[in-house]
Write an enzyme that holds these catalytic residues in place. Structure first.
Site, PDB file in Angstrom:
ATOM      1  N   LYS A  61       0.773  -1.225  -0.013  1.00 13.17           N
ATOM      2  CA  LYS A  61       0.046   0.000   0.099  1.00 13.17           C
ATOM      3  C   LYS A  61       0.922   1.241   0.075  1.00 13.17           C
ATOM      4  CE  LYS A  61      -2.107  -0.835   3.724  1.00 13.17           C
ATOM      5  NZ  LYS A  61      -1.442  -2.453   4.307  1.00 13.17           N
ATOM      6  N   ARG A  88      -8.849   1.049   9.270  1.00 13.44           N
ATOM      7  CA  ARG A  88      -8.611  -0.357   9.644  1.00 13.44           C
ATOM      8  C   ARG A  88      -9.533  -1.118  10.373  1.00 13.44           C
ATOM      9  NH1 ARG A  88      -2.769   0.581   9.324  1.00 13.44           N
ATOM     10  NH2 ARG A  88      -1.383  -1.253   9.335  1.00 13.44           N
ATOM     11  N   ARG A 142      11.884  -5.455   3.671  1.00 11.77           N
ATOM     12  CA  ARG A 142      11.298  -4.255   3.533  1.00 11.77           C
ATOM     13  C   ARG A 142      12.188  -3.124   4.518  1.00 11.77           C
ATOM     14  NH1 ARG A 142       5.329  -2.044   4.616  1.00 11.77           N
ATOM     15  NH2 ARG A 142       5.388  -2.944   6.787  1.00 11.77           N
ATOM     16  N   ARG A 164      11.784  -1.526  10.041  1.00  7.51           N
ATOM     17  CA  ARG A 164      10.547  -1.481  11.047  1.00  7.51           C
ATOM     18  C   ARG A 164      10.741  -2.429  12.219  1.00  7.51           C
ATOM     19  NH1 ARG A 164       5.276   0.377   7.943  1.00  7.51           N
ATOM     20  NH2 ARG A 164       4.356  -1.016   9.690  1.00  7.51           N
ATOM     21  N   ARG A 206       0.256  -9.151  13.222  1.00 10.08           N
ATOM     22  CA  ARG A 206      -0.516  -8.155  12.361  1.00 10.08           C
ATOM     23  C   ARG A 206      -1.596  -8.738  11.051  1.00 10.08           C
ATOM     24  NH1 ARG A 206       4.399  -4.764  10.323  1.00 10.08           N
ATOM     25  NH2 ARG A 206       2.965  -3.483   9.369  1.00 10.08           N
TER      26      ARG A 206
HETATM   27  P1  AMP Z   1       1.231   0.675   8.736  1.00 13.25           P
HETATM   28  O1  AMP Z   1       2.608   1.578   8.652  1.00 13.25           O
HETATM   29  O2  AMP Z   1       0.150   1.071   8.216  1.00 13.25           O
HETATM   30  O3  AMP Z   1       1.622  -0.789   8.820  1.00 13.25           O
HETATM   31  O4  AMP Z   1       1.123   0.834  10.450  1.00 13.25           O
HETATM   32  C1  AMP Z   1       1.799   0.461  11.509  1.00 13.25           C
HETATM   33  C2  AMP Z   1       1.181   0.343  12.763  1.00 13.25           C
HETATM   34  O5  AMP Z   1       0.344   1.721  13.104  1.00 13.25           O
HETATM   35  C3  AMP Z   1      -0.182  -0.707  12.824  1.00 13.25           C
HETATM   36  O6  AMP Z   1       0.347  -2.187  12.921  1.00 13.25           O
HETATM   37  C4  AMP Z   1      -1.025  -0.329  13.989  1.00 13.25           C
HETATM   38  O7  AMP Z   1      -0.256  -0.625  15.314  1.00 13.25           O
HETATM   39  C5  AMP Z   1      -0.667   1.446  13.771  1.00 13.25           C
HETATM   40  N1  AMP Z   1      -1.917   2.030  12.790  1.00 13.25           N
HETATM   41  C6  AMP Z   1      -1.451   2.589  11.720  1.00 13.25           C
HETATM   42  N2  AMP Z   1      -2.838   2.707  11.177  1.00 13.25           N
HETATM   43  C7  AMP Z   1      -3.864   2.473  12.036  1.00 13.25           C
HETATM   44  C8  AMP Z   1      -5.206   2.867  11.900  1.00 13.25           C
HETATM   45  N3  AMP Z   1      -5.870   3.059  10.915  1.00 13.25           N
HETATM   46  N4  AMP Z   1      -5.885   2.040  13.070  1.00 13.25           N
HETATM   47  C9  AMP Z   1      -5.243   1.629  14.001  1.00 13.25           C
HETATM   48  N5  AMP Z   1      -3.852   1.443  14.078  1.00 13.25           N
HETATM   49  C10 AMP Z   1      -3.109   1.737  13.069  1.00 13.25           C
END
Ligand code: AMP
Length: 210
Positions: A13, A88, A123, A156, A167
């Site tokens: 994404k 999400r 990544r 990360r 996740r």
């Molecule tokens: P991402 O970079 O989108 O994979 O997000 C990394 C982490 O941030 C996720 O595993 C969640 O812990 C938190 N996070 C990001 N976006 C959201 C969201 N919309 N709702 C809840 N947690 C989020």
């Protein structure tokens, strides 16, 4: 164009959002990047979010809803935006709908969990601007250095295999139901993961009729 990119963690994404925002000339809003910046800057939101993120769990809806409504009210979002990683949960989607935030399309990138597990180890992300790379699929020009801003590329913490598994579970339970939610509203377009980043971009643009 107001667009949501859906997909499992590691579906691409972030990479696709960065490419599409150039083609479509609209900003990408990534709640993950906003939260990582908040953690780095030691803000109250960052302090609240850190333990959830490190464990691969979702940050509470009210924190996300506050962040996203504030960000979408900014001037650069007037023409449209691409949402990467938000909503999400159904609660987040309903809260946005209640706030009058409407979308033109929701694209779900479909990819098998096994492919994601293989992919995540490679990544890398820029610790300054959040740009995404992959050591083989999307390498930076200079190893360890961000092409866009010169920042340092790091792995990360939540890309560790055990955390990726958690996740993915969260994705299937909490986020995947959004596909039915947006299908009911006639907005869902699904795109099967393609062999290359460029082919994925083309497939998404085709799904959007561009
Ligand atoms: P991402 O970079 O989108 O994979 O997000 C990394 C982490 O941030 C996720 O595993 C969640 O812990 C938190 N996070 C990001 N976006 C959201 C969201 N919309 N709702 C809840 N947690 C989020």
């Amino acid at each position: 164009m107001k667009l949501i990119l859906l997909g499992a963690p590691g579906a691409g994404k972030g990479t696709q959002a960065e490419r599409l925002c150039k083609t479509l000339d609209i900003p990408t809003i990534s709640t993950g990047n906003i939260l990582r910046a908040a953690i780095k800057n030691g803000t109250p939101t960052g302090l609240k979010a850190k333990s959830f993120m490190d464990a691969g769990q979702l940050v509470p809806d009210e924190v996300i809803i506050g962040i996203i409504t504030e960000r979408l009210a900014e001037k650069d979002c007037e023409k449209g935006y691409i949402l990467d990683g938000v909503p999400r949960t159904i609660a987040q989607a309903e809260a946005m709908e209640k706030a009058g935030i409407v979308f033109d399309a929701v694209v779900s990138i479909e990819i098998a969990d096994e492919v994601i597990m293989e992919r995540m180890g490679g990544r890398r992300v820029c610790e300054s601007c959040g740009a995404s790379y992959h050591v083989t699929a999307v390498p930076s020009k200079q190893e360890g250095v961000c092409d866009s801003c010169g920042g340092k590329l790091v792995q990360r913490k939540d890309d560790a295999p055990e955390t990726v598994k958690a996740r993915l579970e969260v994705y299937h339970k909490e986020t995947e139901p959004l596909k039915a939610f947006y299908a009911q509203r006639g907005l869902l377009k699904t795109v099967e993961n393609q062999p290359t980043v460029e082919e994925n971009t083309q497939a998404i643009l085709r799904a959007l009729g561009k």
